[in-house]
Design a protein around this motif. Structure first.
Motif, PDB file in Angstrom:
ATOM      1  N   VAL A  19     -26.849 102.886   4.736  1.00 21.60           N
ATOM      2  CA  VAL A  19     -26.011 102.092   3.831  1.00 21.60           C
ATOM      3  C   VAL A  19     -24.713 101.686   4.522  1.00 21.60           C
ATOM      4  O   VAL A  19     -24.292 100.519   4.462  1.00 21.60           O
ATOM      5  CB  VAL A  19     -25.719 102.871   2.530  1.00 21.60           C
ATOM      6  N   VAL A  20     -24.062 102.620   5.200  1.00 26.80           N
ATOM      7  CA  VAL A  20     -22.831 102.296   5.937  1.00 26.80           C
ATOM      8  C   VAL A  20     -23.119 101.285   7.035  1.00 26.80           C
ATOM      9  O   VAL A  20     -22.365 100.327   7.240  1.00 26.80           O
ATOM     10  CB  VAL A  20     -22.197 103.572   6.533  1.00 26.80           C
ATOM     11  N   GLY A  21     -24.228 101.477   7.743  1.00 30.28           N
ATOM     12  CA  GLY A  21     -24.587 100.566   8.822  1.00 30.28           C
ATOM     13  C   GLY A  21     -24.833  99.145   8.358  1.00 30.28           C
ATOM     14  O   GLY A  21     -24.641  98.190   9.114  1.00 30.28           O
ATOM     15  N   ALA A  22     -25.242  98.991   7.102  1.00 34.72           N
ATOM     16  CA  ALA A  22     -25.550  97.662   6.563  1.00 34.72           C
ATOM     17  C   ALA A  22     -24.328  96.969   5.973  1.00 34.72           C
ATOM     18  O   ALA A  22     -24.431  95.824   5.520  1.00 34.72           O
ATOM     19  CB  ALA A  22     -26.637  97.782   5.494  1.00 34.72           C
ATOM     20  N   CYS A  23     -23.179  97.634   5.970  1.00 37.01           N
ATOM     21  CA  CYS A  23     -21.972  97.067   5.363  1.00 37.01           C
ATOM     22  C   CYS A  23     -21.234  96.146   6.333  1.00 37.01           C
ATOM     23  O   CYS A  23     -21.404  96.242   7.554  1.00 37.01           O
ATOM     24  CB  CYS A  23     -21.037  98.192   4.922  1.00 37.01           C
TER      25      CYS A  23
ATOM     26  N   ALA B 136     -23.751  88.767  14.260  1.00 36.62           N
ATOM     27  CA  ALA B 136     -25.138  89.155  14.546  1.00 36.62           C
ATOM     28  C   ALA B 136     -25.195  90.578  15.083  1.00 36.62           C
ATOM     29  O   ALA B 136     -26.043  91.385  14.658  1.00 36.62           O
ATOM     30  CB  ALA B 136     -25.748  88.175  15.553  1.00 36.62           C
ATOM     31  N   LEU B 137     -24.285  90.903  15.995  1.00 41.76           N
ATOM     32  CA  LEU B 137     -24.262  92.258  16.561  1.00 41.76           C
ATOM     33  C   LEU B 137     -23.987  93.288  15.464  1.00 41.76           C
ATOM     34  O   LEU B 137     -24.619  94.342  15.421  1.00 41.76           O
ATOM     35  CB  LEU B 137     -23.191  92.355  17.648  1.00 41.76           C
ATOM     36  N   GLN B 138     -23.050  92.965  14.586  1.00 44.22           N
ATOM     37  CA  GLN B 138     -22.684  93.918  13.543  1.00 44.22           C
ATOM     38  C   GLN B 138     -23.850  94.212  12.611  1.00 44.22           C
ATOM     39  O   GLN B 138     -24.149  95.375  12.307  1.00 44.22           O
ATOM     40  CB  GLN B 138     -21.503  93.383  12.738  1.00 44.22           C
ATOM     41  N   TYR B 139     -24.509  93.182  12.141  1.00 47.00           N
ATOM     42  CA  TYR B 139     -25.577  93.363  11.159  1.00 47.00           C
ATOM     43  C   TYR B 139     -26.922  93.752  11.780  1.00 47.00           C
ATOM     44  O   TYR B 139     -27.862  94.057  11.054  1.00 47.00           O
ATOM     45  CB  TYR B 139     -25.738  92.091  10.323  1.00 47.00           C
ATOM     46  N   ILE B 140     -27.010  93.745  13.101  1.00 47.00           N
ATOM     47  CA  ILE B 140     -28.238  94.195  13.761  1.00 47.00           C
ATOM     48  C   ILE B 140     -28.050  95.582  14.372  1.00 47.00           C
ATOM     49  O   ILE B 140     -28.847  96.498  14.146  1.00 47.00           O
ATOM     50  CB  ILE B 140     -28.674  93.188  14.849  1.00 47.00           C
ATOM     51  N   ILE B 141     -26.964  95.738  15.143  1.00 45.49           N
ATOM     52  CA  ILE B 141     -26.762  96.985  15.887  1.00 45.49           C
ATOM     53  C   ILE B 141     -26.521  98.173  14.966  1.00 45.49           C
ATOM     54  O   ILE B 141     -27.154  99.228  15.112  1.00 45.49           O
ATOM     55  CB  ILE B 141     -25.577  96.832  16.865  1.00 45.49           C
TER      56      ILE B 141
ATOM     57  N   LEU C 155     -16.972 110.251   5.685  1.00 45.36           N
ATOM     58  CA  LEU C 155     -16.625 110.673   7.046  1.00 45.36           C
ATOM     59  C   LEU C 155     -16.239 109.481   7.913  1.00 45.36           C
ATOM     60  O   LEU C 155     -15.307 109.546   8.712  1.00 45.36           O
ATOM     61  CB  LEU C 155     -17.805 111.414   7.687  1.00 45.36           C
ATOM     62  N   PHE C 156     -16.972 108.398   7.744  1.00 42.04           N
ATOM     63  CA  PHE C 156     -16.709 107.197   8.529  1.00 42.04           C
ATOM     64  C   PHE C 156     -15.294 106.687   8.287  1.00 42.04           C
ATOM     65  O   PHE C 156     -14.621 106.201   9.202  1.00 42.04           O
ATOM     66  CB  PHE C 156     -17.739 106.120   8.173  1.00 42.04           C
TER      67      PHE C 156
ATOM     68  N   MET D 280     -16.381  99.295  13.403  1.00 43.83           N
ATOM     69  CA  MET D 280     -15.628  99.716  12.220  1.00 43.83           C
ATOM     70  C   MET D 280     -16.206  99.052  10.984  1.00 43.83           C
ATOM     71  O   MET D 280     -16.121  97.826  10.832  1.00 43.83           O
ATOM     72  CB  MET D 280     -14.142  99.381  12.383  1.00 43.83           C
ATOM     73  N   GLN D 281     -16.789  99.834  10.095  1.00 36.99           N
ATOM     74  CA  GLN D 281     -17.461  99.318   8.913  1.00 36.99           C
ATOM     75  C   GLN D 281     -16.583  99.414   7.663  1.00 36.99           C
ATOM     76  O   GLN D 281     -15.625 100.182   7.624  1.00 36.99           O
ATOM     77  CB  GLN D 281     -18.753 100.100   8.663  1.00 36.99           C
ATOM     78  N   ASN D 282     -16.969  98.663   6.646  1.00 37.07           N
ATOM     79  CA  ASN D 282     -16.337  98.785   5.326  1.00 37.07           C
ATOM     80  C   ASN D 282     -16.939 100.015   4.651  1.00 37.07           C
ATOM     81  O   ASN D 282     -17.813  99.918   3.803  1.00 37.07           O
ATOM     82  CB  ASN D 282     -16.587  97.528   4.492  1.00 37.07           C
ATOM     83  N   SER D 283     -16.452 101.174   5.065  1.00 29.50           N
ATOM     84  CA  SER D 283     -17.040 102.435   4.588  1.00 29.50           C
ATOM     85  C   SER D 283     -16.766 102.662   3.107  1.00 29.50           C
ATOM     86  O   SER D 283     -17.522 103.360   2.429  1.00 29.50           O
ATOM     87  CB  SER D 283     -16.499 103.610   5.416  1.00 29.50           C
ATOM     88  N   GLY D 284     -15.682 102.060   2.583  1.00 27.99           N
ATOM     89  CA  GLY D 284     -15.427 102.175   1.147  1.00 27.99           C
ATOM     90  C   GLY D 284     -16.541 101.552   0.332  1.00 27.99           C
ATOM     91  O   GLY D 284     -16.992 102.122  -0.675  1.00 27.99           O
ATOM     92  N   LEU D 285     -17.025 100.385   0.780  1.00 29.73           N
ATOM     93  CA  LEU D 285     -18.172  99.750   0.125  1.00 29.73           C
ATOM     94  C   LEU D 285     -19.410 100.621   0.278  1.00 29.73           C
ATOM     95  O   LEU D 285     -20.197 100.771  -0.660  1.00 29.73           O
ATOM     96  CB  LEU D 285     -18.420  98.364   0.720  1.00 29.73           C
ATOM     97  N   GLY D 286     -19.563 101.228   1.466  1.00 34.99           N
ATOM     98  CA  GLY D 286     -20.703 102.109   1.703  1.00 34.99           C
ATOM     99  C   GLY D 286     -20.723 103.298   0.762  1.00 34.99           C
ATOM    100  O   GLY D 286     -21.779 103.672   0.232  1.00 34.99           O
ATOM    101  N   VAL D 287     -19.556 103.892   0.541  1.00 36.12           N
ATOM    102  CA  VAL D 287     -19.449 105.022  -0.384  1.00 36.12           C
ATOM    103  C   VAL D 287     -19.821 104.585  -1.796  1.00 36.12           C
ATOM    104  O   VAL D 287     -20.585 105.261  -2.503  1.00 36.12           O
ATOM    105  CB  VAL D 287     -18.023 105.619  -0.364  1.00 36.12           C
TER     106      VAL D 287
END
Length: 307
Positions: A103-107, A74-79, A286-287, A262-269
Motif C-alpha cells: 500500500v505504501v509502495g503504491a502511494c 514512472a520510476l515511482q509507480y513501478i519501482i 514507520l515510513f 519518499m512516499q505519501n505515507s500518511g495516505l498509506g496509513v
C-alpha cells in the motif's frame, strides 16, 4: 545564539528535532496527537514556504524537462510497488505487514520531499512538479496497483482528492509565488525563515503520526523495520541510479531519488487502516519517520556539493 542564525540551526538539526519529537510522542502521545486536525493546514504551510523560495520562471524551465517528470513518475509507480513485493517475500513478512508495504509502495510522493529537495540543493521546482503530478494521478494509479498486486479494491474518491490537492498543494504554493513576486524586497528579511518553519511543521506531523500509532509501534517486529529501511533505501538508490542511466544531471537525479524514495505515507496509513486493518498501517507509520531520517542524511551529504 543570534536570532538570524536560528534558521541555519534548525536546518542543520532537522534530524535531531524530528527524532526528539518522535521519541516524546512515542512516550506520551497526547503531546503531539492534538496536531491531527491541523495536518492539512500544516501541509499547506509547507507548500506556502516552498512557494516563497521559488520564482514563476523556475517552473517555466520545468516545461522543457517534461521527459524527466515522466521518467520520475514512472520510476515511482513501478519501482516502489515492485520493491515492496520483493522485500516482503525475501524477508518472509507476515501477510498484514506485506500488505502495508505494498500500500505504501503504491502511494504518490509526499510533501516532505519538497523540503528535503530544498535542503539537498536539488531541483525544487522539479520536486514540487513531480509531487503534484504523482498526487494528481494517485486516485487512478494507486487503487489500480493495489488491485493488481493484492486483488483487493480500495477507493480513493477522485474529486475529494482533487480538492485536497488544490487547497493543500496548489493554492498555498501559488500564494507563496505571488507574494514573492509582488513583495520580494519587503519579504526578504522573512524569506530565510520559511524553510525552517516548514521543517518544524514536518517534525510536528511526523511526531503526530508516531503518537497516533503508538500502540502499533510499541509492538514493532524487527523485520518490519528492516523491510521499511530496505524499501526506502533501495527506492532512493534506484531512483538516482536509473535517472543517471537516463542521462539526467546529478541535480535532477538527486531530485528523482528523493521523489521515488519518499512516499505519501500518511495516505498509506489511511488506506491500510480503512481497507486492511490496523496492523497493515505499521509500515506506513514507520515510513513516516524513517524516510525523513534517510532524506535528511542524504541532504546533508549533497547540500555542499555543486556538481
Amino acid at each position: 545564539m543570534k536570532i538570524d542564525t536560528i534558521p541555519y540551526y534548525i536546518e542543520k538539526n532537522f534530524l535531531l528535532i524530528a527524532v526528539v519529537m518522535s521519541a516524546v510522542a512515542l512516550a506520551y502521545p497526547p503531546s503531539f496527537t492534538w496536531v491531527k486536525p491541523h495536518i492539512p493546514l500544516g501541509l499547506g504551510v509547507i507548500m506556502f514556504g516552498m512557494g516563497l523560495t521559488l520564482e514563476f520562471g523556475d517552473f517555466a524551465q520545468i516545461l522543457r524537462k517534461w521527459p524527466v517528470v515522466g521518467l520520475g513518475m514512472a520510476l515511482q509507480y513501478i519501482i516502489m510497488p515492485i520493491l515492496a513485493v520483493v522485500i516482503s517475500r525475501f524477508l518472509g513478512l507476515p501477510p498484514e505487514i506485506a500488505v502495508g508495504m505494498i500500500v505504501v509502495g503504491a502511494c504518490p510522493g509526499g510533501t516532505a520531499s519538497n523540503v528535503i529537495a530544498y535542503l539537498a540543493k536539488a531541483n525544487v521546482p522539479l520536486s514540487v512538479t513531480m509531487t503534484l503530478a504523482s498526487t494528481c494521478i494517485a486516485p487512478l494509479l494507486t487503487p489500480a496497483i493495489i488491485y493488481l498486486l493484492l486483488e483487493r479494491q480500495v477507493e480513493i474518491e477522485f474529486w475529494a482528492m482533487v480538492q485536497s490537492i488544490f487547497w493543500i498543494v496548489v493554492f498555498p504554493l501559488i500564494d507563496g509565488l505571488i507574494l514573492r513576486r509582488l513583495f520580494r524586497h519587503r519579504l526578504e528579511p522573512f524569506l530565510r525563515w520559511f524553510p525552517s518553519l516548514s521543517i518544524i511543521v514536518i517534525a510536528l506531523l511526523i511526531a503526530c503520526i508516531i503518537g497516533l500509532n503508538q500502540t502499533t509501534l510499541l509492538g514493532l517486529p524487527a523485520m518490519a523495520l528492516l523491510a521499511v529501511v530496505l524499501h526506502n533505501t533501495l527506492g532512493l538508490a534506484a531512483g538516482y541510479g536509473l535517472a543517471r542511466a537516463a542521462r539526467c544531471s546529478r541535480r535532477d537525479a538527486r531530485t528523482l531519488a528523493i521523489e521515488v524514495g519518499m512516499q505519501n505515507s500518511g495516505l498509506g496509513v489511511a488506506l491500510a487502516v480503512k481497507h486492511f486493518g490496523a496492523a497493515s498501517a505499521l509500515p506506513g507509520a514507520l515510513f513516516s519517520l524513517w524516510h525523513n531520517i534517510s532524506g535528511v542524511t542524504l541532504a546533508r551529504r549533497w547540500r555542499n556539493r555543486q556538481d
